[in-house]
Design a protein around this motif. Structure first.
Motif, PDB file in Angstrom:
ATOM      1  N   ASN A 167       0.826  -1.216   0.000  1.00  0.00           N
ATOM      2  CA  ASN A 167       0.000   0.000   0.000  1.00  0.00           C
ATOM      3  C   ASN A 167       0.860   1.266   0.000  1.00  0.00           C
ATOM      4  O   ASN A 167       0.690   2.167   0.826  1.00  0.00           O
ATOM      5  CB  ASN A 167      -0.942   0.007   1.202  1.00  0.00           C
ATOM      6  CG  ASN A 167      -1.746  -1.271   1.322  1.00  0.00           C
ATOM      7  OD1 ASN A 167      -2.106  -1.879   0.311  1.00  0.00           O
ATOM      8  ND2 ASN A 167      -2.021  -1.691   2.544  1.00  0.00           N
ATOM      9  N   LEU A 168       1.781   1.341  -0.935  1.00  0.00           N
ATOM     10  CA  LEU A 168       2.711   2.469  -0.995  1.00  0.00           C
ATOM     11  C   LEU A 168       1.999   3.756  -1.414  1.00  0.00           C
ATOM     12  O   LEU A 168       1.172   3.761  -2.323  1.00  0.00           O
ATOM     13  CB  LEU A 168       3.829   2.164  -1.988  1.00  0.00           C
ATOM     14  CG  LEU A 168       4.698   0.929  -1.711  1.00  0.00           C
ATOM     15  CD1 LEU A 168       5.684   0.711  -2.848  1.00  0.00           C
ATOM     16  CD2 LEU A 168       5.426   1.083  -0.389  1.00  0.00           C
ATOM     17  N   VAL A 169       2.334   4.837  -0.743  1.00  0.00           N
ATOM     18  CA  VAL A 169       1.818   6.168  -1.089  1.00  0.00           C
ATOM     19  C   VAL A 169       3.006   7.124  -1.141  1.00  0.00           C
ATOM     20  O   VAL A 169       3.832   7.163  -0.222  1.00  0.00           O
ATOM     21  CB  VAL A 169       0.792   6.677  -0.061  1.00  0.00           C
ATOM     22  CG1 VAL A 169       0.403   8.123  -0.366  1.00  0.00           C
ATOM     23  CG2 VAL A 169      -0.447   5.803  -0.066  1.00  0.00           C
ATOM     24  N   GLY A 170       3.101   7.882  -2.215  1.00  0.00           N
ATOM     25  CA  GLY A 170       4.199   8.829  -2.347  1.00  0.00           C
ATOM     26  C   GLY A 170       3.913  10.146  -1.661  1.00  0.00           C
ATOM     27  O   GLY A 170       2.765  10.611  -1.616  1.00  0.00           O
ATOM     28  N   ILE A 171       4.959  10.755  -1.118  1.00  0.00           N
ATOM     29  CA  ILE A 171       4.891  12.094  -0.533  1.00  0.00           C
ATOM     30  C   ILE A 171       5.997  12.914  -1.185  1.00  0.00           C
ATOM     31  O   ILE A 171       7.179  12.576  -1.063  1.00  0.00           O
ATOM     32  CB  ILE A 171       5.111  12.076   0.997  1.00  0.00           C
ATOM     33  CG1 ILE A 171       4.149  11.103   1.683  1.00  0.00           C
ATOM     34  CG2 ILE A 171       5.001  13.487   1.562  1.00  0.00           C
ATOM     35  CD1 ILE A 171       2.739  11.600   1.792  1.00  0.00           C
ATOM     36  N   ALA A 172       5.631  13.988  -1.895  1.00  0.00           N
ATOM     37  CA  ALA A 172       6.613  14.824  -2.601  1.00  0.00           C
ATOM     38  C   ALA A 172       6.583  16.232  -2.018  1.00  0.00           C
ATOM     39  O   ALA A 172       5.798  17.081  -2.451  1.00  0.00           O
ATOM     40  CB  ALA A 172       6.306  14.857  -4.093  1.00  0.00           C
ATOM     41  N   ASP A 192      -0.854   5.421  10.057  1.00  0.00           N
ATOM     42  CA  ASP A 192      -1.834   4.934  11.032  1.00  0.00           C
ATOM     43  C   ASP A 192      -3.003   4.224  10.360  1.00  0.00           C
ATOM     44  O   ASP A 192      -3.720   3.458  11.013  1.00  0.00           O
ATOM     45  CB  ASP A 192      -2.367   6.095  11.877  1.00  0.00           C
ATOM     46  CG  ASP A 192      -1.339   6.627  12.857  1.00  0.00           C
ATOM     47  OD1 ASP A 192      -0.417   5.874  13.221  1.00  0.00           O
ATOM     48  OD2 ASP A 192      -1.450   7.812  13.247  1.00  0.00           O
ATOM     49  N   ASN A 193      -3.191   4.488   9.063  1.00  0.00           N
ATOM     50  CA  ASN A 193      -4.326   3.906   8.340  1.00  0.00           C
ATOM     51  C   ASN A 193      -3.901   2.827   7.356  1.00  0.00           C
ATOM     52  O   ASN A 193      -4.624   2.522   6.407  1.00  0.00           O
ATOM     53  CB  ASN A 193      -5.116   5.011   7.626  1.00  0.00           C
ATOM     54  CG  ASN A 193      -5.983   5.802   8.584  1.00  0.00           C
ATOM     55  OD1 ASN A 193      -7.106   5.408   8.885  1.00  0.00           O
ATOM     56  ND2 ASN A 193      -5.463   6.908   9.092  1.00  0.00           N
ATOM     57  N   GLY A 194      -2.750   2.218   7.614  1.00  0.00           N
ATOM     58  CA  GLY A 194      -2.378   1.032   6.862  1.00  0.00           C
ATOM     59  C   GLY A 194      -1.618   1.263   5.580  1.00  0.00           C
ATOM     60  O   GLY A 194      -1.375   0.308   4.833  1.00  0.00           O
ATOM     61  N   TYR A 195      -1.225   2.499   5.298  1.00  0.00           N
ATOM     62  CA  TYR A 195      -0.412   2.786   4.123  1.00  0.00           C
ATOM     63  C   TYR A 195       1.067   2.780   4.490  1.00  0.00           C
ATOM     64  O   TYR A 195       1.444   2.854   5.667  1.00  0.00           O
ATOM     65  CB  TYR A 195      -0.768   4.158   3.544  1.00  0.00           C
ATOM     66  CG  TYR A 195      -2.146   4.257   2.925  1.00  0.00           C
ATOM     67  CD1 TYR A 195      -2.369   3.836   1.624  1.00  0.00           C
ATOM     68  CD2 TYR A 195      -3.212   4.805   3.637  1.00  0.00           C
ATOM     69  CE1 TYR A 195      -3.625   3.945   1.039  1.00  0.00           C
ATOM     70  CE2 TYR A 195      -4.471   4.919   3.066  1.00  0.00           C
ATOM     71  CZ  TYR A 195      -4.671   4.487   1.768  1.00  0.00           C
ATOM     72  OH  TYR A 195      -5.907   4.602   1.189  1.00  0.00           O
ATOM     73  N   THR A 196       1.907   2.741   3.466  1.00  0.00           N
ATOM     74  CA  THR A 196       3.349   2.873   3.642  1.00  0.00           C
ATOM     75  C   THR A 196       3.819   4.124   2.907  1.00  0.00           C
ATOM     76  O   THR A 196       3.991   4.096   1.684  1.00  0.00           O
ATOM     77  CB  THR A 196       4.091   1.634   3.092  1.00  0.00           C
ATOM     78  OG1 THR A 196       3.598   0.455   3.746  1.00  0.00           O
ATOM     79  CG2 THR A 196       5.588   1.750   3.326  1.00  0.00           C
ATOM     80  N   PRO A 197       3.985   5.242   3.606  1.00  0.00           N
ATOM     81  CA  PRO A 197       4.440   6.467   2.950  1.00  0.00           C
ATOM     82  C   PRO A 197       5.886   6.361   2.463  1.00  0.00           C
ATOM     83  O   PRO A 197       6.746   5.779   3.151  1.00  0.00           O
ATOM     84  CB  PRO A 197       4.317   7.533   4.043  1.00  0.00           C
ATOM     85  CG  PRO A 197       3.354   6.958   5.034  1.00  0.00           C
ATOM     86  CD  PRO A 197       3.612   5.478   5.001  1.00  0.00           C
ATOM     87  N   VAL A 198       6.140   6.918   1.280  1.00  0.00           N
ATOM     88  CA  VAL A 198       7.488   6.935   0.701  1.00  0.00           C
ATOM     89  C   VAL A 198       7.780   8.382   0.295  1.00  0.00           C
ATOM     90  O   VAL A 198       7.068   8.950  -0.538  1.00  0.00           O
ATOM     91  CB  VAL A 198       7.606   6.006  -0.522  1.00  0.00           C
ATOM     92  CG1 VAL A 198       9.026   6.048  -1.086  1.00  0.00           C
ATOM     93  CG2 VAL A 198       7.213   4.580  -0.157  1.00  0.00           C
ATOM     94  N   ILE A 199       8.806   8.967   0.878  1.00  0.00           N
ATOM     95  CA  ILE A 199       9.167  10.355   0.578  1.00  0.00           C
ATOM     96  C   ILE A 199      10.016  10.369  -0.687  1.00  0.00           C
ATOM     97  O   ILE A 199      11.012   9.634  -0.782  1.00  0.00           O
ATOM     98  CB  ILE A 199       9.948  10.992   1.742  1.00  0.00           C
ATOM     99  CG1 ILE A 199       9.321  10.620   3.093  1.00  0.00           C
ATOM    100  CG2 ILE A 199      10.020  12.500   1.551  1.00  0.00           C
ATOM    101  CD1 ILE A 199       7.865  10.939   3.222  1.00  0.00           C
ATOM    102  N   GLU A 244       8.545   6.542  11.682  1.00  0.00           N
ATOM    103  CA  GLU A 244       9.608   6.405  10.695  1.00  0.00           C
ATOM    104  C   GLU A 244       8.971   6.173   9.330  1.00  0.00           C
ATOM    105  O   GLU A 244       8.043   5.374   9.205  1.00  0.00           O
ATOM    106  CB  GLU A 244      10.523   5.229  11.041  1.00  0.00           C
ATOM    107  CG  GLU A 244      11.421   5.473  12.241  1.00  0.00           C
ATOM    108  CD  GLU A 244      12.480   6.523  11.962  1.00  0.00           C
ATOM    109  OE1 GLU A 244      12.965   6.587  10.811  1.00  0.00           O
ATOM    110  OE2 GLU A 244      12.812   7.291  12.881  1.00  0.00           O
ATOM    111  N   HIS A 245       9.462   6.869   8.322  1.00  0.00           N
ATOM    112  CA  HIS A 245       8.945   6.693   6.966  1.00  0.00           C
ATOM    113  C   HIS A 245      10.107   6.394   6.018  1.00  0.00           C
ATOM    114  O   HIS A 245      11.260   6.737   6.303  1.00  0.00           O
ATOM    115  CB  HIS A 245       8.188   7.940   6.508  1.00  0.00           C
ATOM    116  CG  HIS A 245       7.020   8.290   7.373  1.00  0.00           C
ATOM    117  ND1 HIS A 245       5.946   7.445   7.549  1.00  0.00           N
ATOM    118  CD2 HIS A 245       6.772   9.391   8.142  1.00  0.00           C
ATOM    119  CE1 HIS A 245       5.073   8.007   8.373  1.00  0.00           C
ATOM    120  NE2 HIS A 245       5.545   9.176   8.746  1.00  0.00           N
ATOM    121  N   ILE A 246       9.797   5.784   4.897  1.00  0.00           N
ATOM    122  CA  ILE A 246      10.822   5.466   3.901  1.00  0.00           C
ATOM    123  C   ILE A 246      11.195   6.748   3.164  1.00  0.00           C
ATOM    124  O   ILE A 246      10.338   7.413   2.567  1.00  0.00           O
ATOM    125  CB  ILE A 246      10.306   4.411   2.902  1.00  0.00           C
ATOM    126  CG1 ILE A 246       9.953   3.111   3.629  1.00  0.00           C
ATOM    127  CG2 ILE A 246      11.352   4.144   1.822  1.00  0.00           C
ATOM    128  CD1 ILE A 246       9.243   2.087   2.747  1.00  0.00           C
TER     129      ILE A 246
END
Length: 344
Positions: free
Chosen positions: A168-173, A197-204, A224-226
Motif C-alpha cells: 500500500n505504498l503512497v508517495g509524498i513529494a 496509522d491507516n495502513g499505508y506505507t508512505p514513501v518520501i 519512521e517513513h521510507i
C-alpha cells in the motif's frame, strides 16, 4: 516526414507536451518525431514509442549565448525537419527555429518575436496547458485530436524492484523548484503519519535539491517513513511512482509524472490556481487550495518569497484539509487489511 516538437522548459511543461506528440504520431504514423527538451529531462522520454529521437538542448551551458543559438540552429538544420510545433515561447526558441530553416514553424502568437514563425495560434488561457498545446496541432492539421493521456518512460525492471518497498505504498513529494509552492514540511509529516496509522506505507520522494524538505519532514514525523528523496535517478522516478496508490504532492514536476504513470494525486496549490491550466491532467486527482484569496495567483509560477509576506495561500491549508481529499473508505479498508496481516 520529419517533425520536431520543441519544448525545452520545466519538467512538468515537457511532460504536458506528450499528448501533443501522441496526436501528431496518430496523424502521421510513419513520421519521424523528435522531441527537444532540457538535457536533464531527456531520460523521461527516451524509449517512448511515439518519439524517434530525444534532442537535448543545453541552453545554459554548451549552447549558451548568441553563438550557442547559431550552433544549435545548425544542428537542427542538419536533421532536415519538415515541420516544428513549438509550445515554448521564448525569443531564443523562435530565433533558433528560424535560423534552422525549418519550412513550417508553428507556435503561439504571444511568444517573443512570433513574426519569425510561419503560423501562429493564440494561447487560450481558459484551457488546460495540454489543450493549449493542442491548438498548435489544430493550426498544423486543421482539426483537434481526441483527448490523449500524458506519457513518461517507465522502466519495468526498476518498477518491480521498487515494489519490494512494502504494501500500500503512497508517495509524498514535499519539494518544489519554487519556495512559495512548498507546503510546510511539518504538514506533509502529519499527513504521512495519518497514512501510516491507516495502513499505508508512505514513501518520501524528490530530487537531491529537495533533501532539506524531506529531512525536515522526517524530523517532524512521529513515525519512521521510507525516505527515497535523492536516491533515484530521474529515469527511475516514474518506475518508483508507478507503484504508488496515490501521490500527495505540491504543484510540481512529480505531480505530472504521477499522472503520466496512471497514479492519482492529492495536490496542494498555493500561489498558483487551477485556472492557470496546470492541474493534474486526469479525472481522479484532487487539489487542496484556499479559495477566494484575492492575492492568488501571484504569478504563472511560484517565487522565492510571498509578495504579501503572509504566505496565507499555504499556511491556511491544514493537514486535515488534505486528508479529507483522501478516500476515507479506502483507508479504512487498508487499515483492516493491515491489522489482519499483523495478526497473521
Amino acid at each position: 516526414m520529419k517533425i520536431l516538437i520543441f519544448n525545452p522548459s520545466f519538467l512538468g511543461d515537457s511532460v504536458l507536451t506528450t499528448p501533443l506528440i501522441k496526436a501528431v504520431k496518430l496523424k502521421h504514423p510513419d513520421a519521424e518525431i523528435s522531441f527537444c527538451v532540457r538535457p536533464e529531462y531527456a531520460p523521461l522520454f527516451e524509449g517512448l514509442d511515439e518519439i524517434s529521437v530525444v534532442i537535448p538542448f543545453d541552453k545554459r551551458k554548451s549552447y549558451s549565448g548568441l553563438s550557442g543559438i547559431f550552433r544549435f540552429a545548425e544542428e537542427l538544420k542538419s536533421r532536415g525537419f519538415d515541420m516544428v510545433l513549438a509550445p515554448h515561447k521564448s525569443f531564443r526558441t523562435n530565433l533558433t527555429l528560424f535560423l534552422a530553416k525549418i519550412p513550417v514553424r508553428i507556435g503561439f502568437v504571444e511568444s517573443a518575436f512570433s513574426t519569425l514563425l510561419t503560423a501562429t495560434r493564440s494561447r487560450d488561457m481558459d484551457l488546460h496547458e495540454v489543450q493549449r498545446n493542442m491548438l498548435l496541432y489544430e493550426a498544423a492539421f486543421g482539426e483537434l485530436p481526441p483527448k490523449l493521456p500524458l506519457s513518461v518512460y517507465i522502466d519495468e525492471e526498476a518498477k518491480s524492484k521498487f515494489a519490494a518497498l512494502g504494501r500500500n505504498l503512497v508517495g509524498i513529494a514535499p519539494g518544489s523548484v519554487w519556495a512559495t509552492k512548498m507546503w510546510p514540511a511539518e504538514n506533509f509529516a502529519a499527513v504521512a503519519d495519518w497514512l501510516k496509522d491507516n495502513g499505508y506505507t508512505p514513501v518520501i520522494i524528490g530530487a537531491p535539491d529537495d533533501s532539506a524538505a524531506a529531512e525536515k519532514l522526517m524530523k517532524s514525523a512521529k513515525h519512521e517513513h521510507i525516505n527515497m528523496c535523492g536516491k533515484t535517478s530521474l529515469k527511475e522516478l516514474p518506475a518508483l511512482i508507478a507503484n504508488f496508490e496515490f501521490l500527495v504532492t505540491n504543484d510540481s514536476g512529480p505531480m505530472h509524472i504521477a499522472v503520466a504513470a496512471g497514479v492519482r494525486c492529492v495536490a496542494v496549490f498555493g500561489p498558483t490556481v487551477k485556472e492557470l491550466g496546470f492541474t493534474p491532467y486526469d479525472e481522479n486527482s484532487r487539489v487542496a487550495e484556499v479559495e477566494g484569496l484575492s492575492c492568488r495567483p501571484c504569478g504563472l509560477h511560484g517565487s522565492n518569497k510571498c509578495p504579501k509576506k503572509h504566505f496565507r495561500c499555504m499556511l491556511e491549508i491544514l493537514p486535515e484539509d488534505v486528508i479529507k481529499l483522501i478516500d476515507r473508505e479506502e483507508a479504512v479498508t487498508r487499515t483492516e487489511k493491515y491489522e489482519t496481516v499483523k495478526a497473521d
